[in-house]
Write an enzyme that holds these catalytic residues in place. Structure first.
Site: not given
Ligand SMILES: [Zn+2]
Ligand SMILES: [Zn+2]
Length: 648
Positions: A344, A373, A391, A393, A395, A475, A521
């Site tokens: 992010c 992580r 991910q 991912d 945004h 969320k 996200h």
């Molecule tokens: Zn994010």
């Protein structure tokens, strides 16, 4: 005596004396309900039947028909009953904690000798005897000093430590199951006879450190599962057997997909077969995202701590981050970086390049973002829980007014992708504003309504989890159900009012003034690693043809057929298929068996008849019959089958 008014689920209210217990309310409605009741909900809080109600409230009485409450109580009461059984059998054992977990509970004990499988059998027998006694469950509130004195006298040092760690000086609740007592917040059932004696099983024993701290004493944790009835327990045990058969770690070895090793815990070494599936999935996702208007980017792995300080991760998330120290040339100090745990903050850096106007929004930035992580070594599990992962991912930077349309577009994309990948069923959960949060109530109202409206466009069943949103925004979580009924949380969609503010993201609005964009996200698979684990288990390794790493093996029956075998392989590869030759000097049945273990979906057996007729004999995984057809027909059929669902 003062009266209070209780409102029932049907909307009717009735007055009771202040301090009435939920049990008395149930019995006042009907004596049969008084017997069948297991607990209540008072103003939405799960309430023990013995607890007094002191003010006007809404109330619902629960029976075993209410799944959520029944299962929670059953599993929780079993934890107490198991601890009582253990101390009956071995009075010297010290008790600690025993929470409810998915499908059951565990309880941690301090005992010098290890619990054996035979011990588990003894404990189960003792638990059944306790259930038979139908001992009443009783509760009292004690002050702290009395509770401590009690446990000191009983030589239960872990309980003393637990109480001392509870902040403040509030009174503590005690529970008795018959004569056996435990410190507990409750609620509990009315008596041990309400537990289903034929619907539980003790599963295993594992080591666990006291308070999860490896410098502290190692305890023994006994796991149990429990359900409402015997059929549910049986179904669960059958599911576990089925899950063991399709364990992705076992299939990963048999299909030569990947391995893990000590030198890089929780980071995957992908082998050619596994990486082929990975890339087929990644290519598919990239096509879907591009078509949905996303722009793909790539951001750095190693990023200076300064950015993590600005994003807030350094303070809130540092213990999960891999820190990288670099001795910079000529620098007086070491420079401290971190491997990115999330993408992010980097995406905001891309957004922040150049002035943005309302015309640039919504801006959808996607990245197959490689993240690291730190997970404790005990929590890692094959591909399902790793330290290094990628991910899917993205945004979305948008205005407040665009949240709903973006959410609706995301839901369409997610449902279509899940269906393509073989998951027809998934659940949606909406988590709303927590007590501690950023952003005005107006923007929370707007965002929560936007998310809810977007869901309602595609379906009318979804769960709402009040107060469980992130501090930065509401969320959605998406849980899919696999072929053996297990649920996996994969997708997420989160509105964020905080990070754009922290990292200074702006756009110029139609009014010419500067505004903050909302950041959404979102992920559909979650991580490629875990999702591949789920896919492998869902299909028990028999992946759809377009994802199968080895699609076709062309196997010779006699060595005189080798030239034709190689010709067939070359033609299949020219057609874009993943084909390989097996011209080893082995019996055809041996070859078929071996490639079946490798889950190759199609084996083409080639003998002299096929050579002479320029045909192939197609044998499908798990089937015994073969179909003989002209080579050209087979190639056309395989090509059609290998086409990914989005290109059909
Ligand atoms: Zn994010
Ligand atoms: Zn309890």
């Amino acid at each position: 005596m003062a009266q209070i008014s209780l409102t029932f689920p049907d909307g009717n209210s009735r007055d009771f004396a202040r301090g009435v217990t939920a049990a008395e309310v149930a019995a006042a409605i009907a004596p049969s309900l008084g017997k069948a009741a297991i607990s209540a909900s008072v103003d939405g809080k799960h309430w023990d039947l013995q607890w007094p109600i002191e003010a006007d409230a809404t109330i619902a009485i629960h029976t075993m028909k209410d799944d959520a409450q029944a299962l929670e109580l059953i599993r929780h009461d079993f934890a107490h009953v198991m601890a009582r059984a253990v101390q009956k059998l071995w009075p010297e054992v010290k008790v600690t904690i025993g929470p409810v977990i998915e499908n059951g509970w565990y309880y941690d004990f301090d005992r010098d000798e290890p619990f054996t499988p035979e011990d588990l059998g003894l404990i189960e027998k003792e638990m059944k005897a306790i259930i038979n006694e139908r001992d009443p469950v009783r509760t009292e509130v004690w002050d702290r000093s009395r509770a401590i004195a009690h446990y000191v006298a009983k030589n239960e040092p872990f309980k003393v430590e637990l109480i001392e760690a509870i902040p403040g000086d509030e009174p503590l609740r005690m529970y008795w199951h018959g004569h056996w007592q435990d410190l507990c917040r409750g609620p509990h059932l009315q008596h041990t006879g309400q537990l289903p004696a034929d619907a539980f099983k003790l599963m295993s024993v594992a080591g666990a450190y006291w308070r999860g701290d490896h410098t502290k004493k190692q305890l023994q944790r006994i796991y149990g599962v429990a359900f409402k009835n015997r059929d549910d327990l049986k179904a669960h045990l059958t599911m576990l057997e089925e899950a063991a058969k399709r364990d992705h770690r076992k299939l990963g070895r048999e299909m030569e997909l990947f391995h893990l090793q000590e030198e890089a815990p929780g980071m995957v070494f992908w082998h050619p077969n596994g990486w082929t599936i990975y890339r087929a999935l990644e290519d598919y996702m990239r096509r879907r995202l591009t078509r949905a208007g996303y722009k793909e980017i790539k951001t750095p792995q190693v990023v200076d701590r300064v950015l993590w300080e600005r994003s807030g991760h350094w303070e809130a998330y540092r213990e999960n981050m891999f820190i990288v120290e670099v001795e910079e040339e000529h620098a007086r100090e070491k420079r401290i970086n971190a491997l990115k745990p999330m993408n992010c903050p980097c995406h905001v850096q891309v957004y922040n390049q150049g002035l943005k106007s309302y015309r640039d929004l919504p801006l959808r930035l996607a990245e197959f973002g490689s993240c690291h992580r730190y997970e404790s070594s005990g929590s890692m599990h094959g591909l399902m829980r790793v330290r290094g992962f990628t991910q899917d991912d993205a945004h979305i930077f948008c205005t407040e007014d665009q949240i709903e349309a973006e959410c609706a577009g995301f839901l369409d994309l997610l449902s279509s992708i899940y269906a393509d990948l073989g998951f027809a069923k998934f659940d949606i959960k909406l988590s709303t504003r927590p007590d501690v949060r950023v952003g005005s109530d107006e923007i929370w109202d707007k965002a929560e309504t936007a998310l809810e409206n977007a869901i309602k466009k595609v379906r009318n069943d979804y769960e709402v989890d009040p107060g469980e949103g992130a501090f930065y925004g509401p969320k959605l979580d998406f849980k899919l159900t696999d072929a053996i009924g297990r649920e996996w949380q994969c997708g997420t969609f989160q509105a964020d009012f905080n990070l754009p503010m922290r990292l200074g993201a702006e756009y110029v609005g139609e009014d010419g003034a500067k505004h903050r964009p909302v950041m959404l996200h979102r992920a559909i698979l979650g991580s490629f690693e875990r999702f591949l684990g789920i896919l492998i288990e869902n299909y028990a390794g028999k992946l759809p043809f377009w994802l199968a790493p080895r699609q076709i093996v062309v196997a010779s029956i006699v060595s005189d057929a080798d030239d034709y075998v190689n010709e067939v392989v070359a033609k299949l590869r020219d057609a874009g298929l993943r084909a390989e030759a097996d011209t080893r000097n082995e019996k055809i049945n041996y070859k078929v068996r071996e490639h079946s273990v490798g889950k190759v979906p199609a084996i083409l057996a080639i003998g002299m008849k096929e050579v002479a007729e320029r045909t192939v004999s197609v044998r499908r995984l798990g089937e015994t019959r073969t179909d003989t057809m002209p080579l050209a027909d087979a190639i056309a059929a395989f090509r059609a089958e290998a086409t990914p669902p989005d290109l059909k």
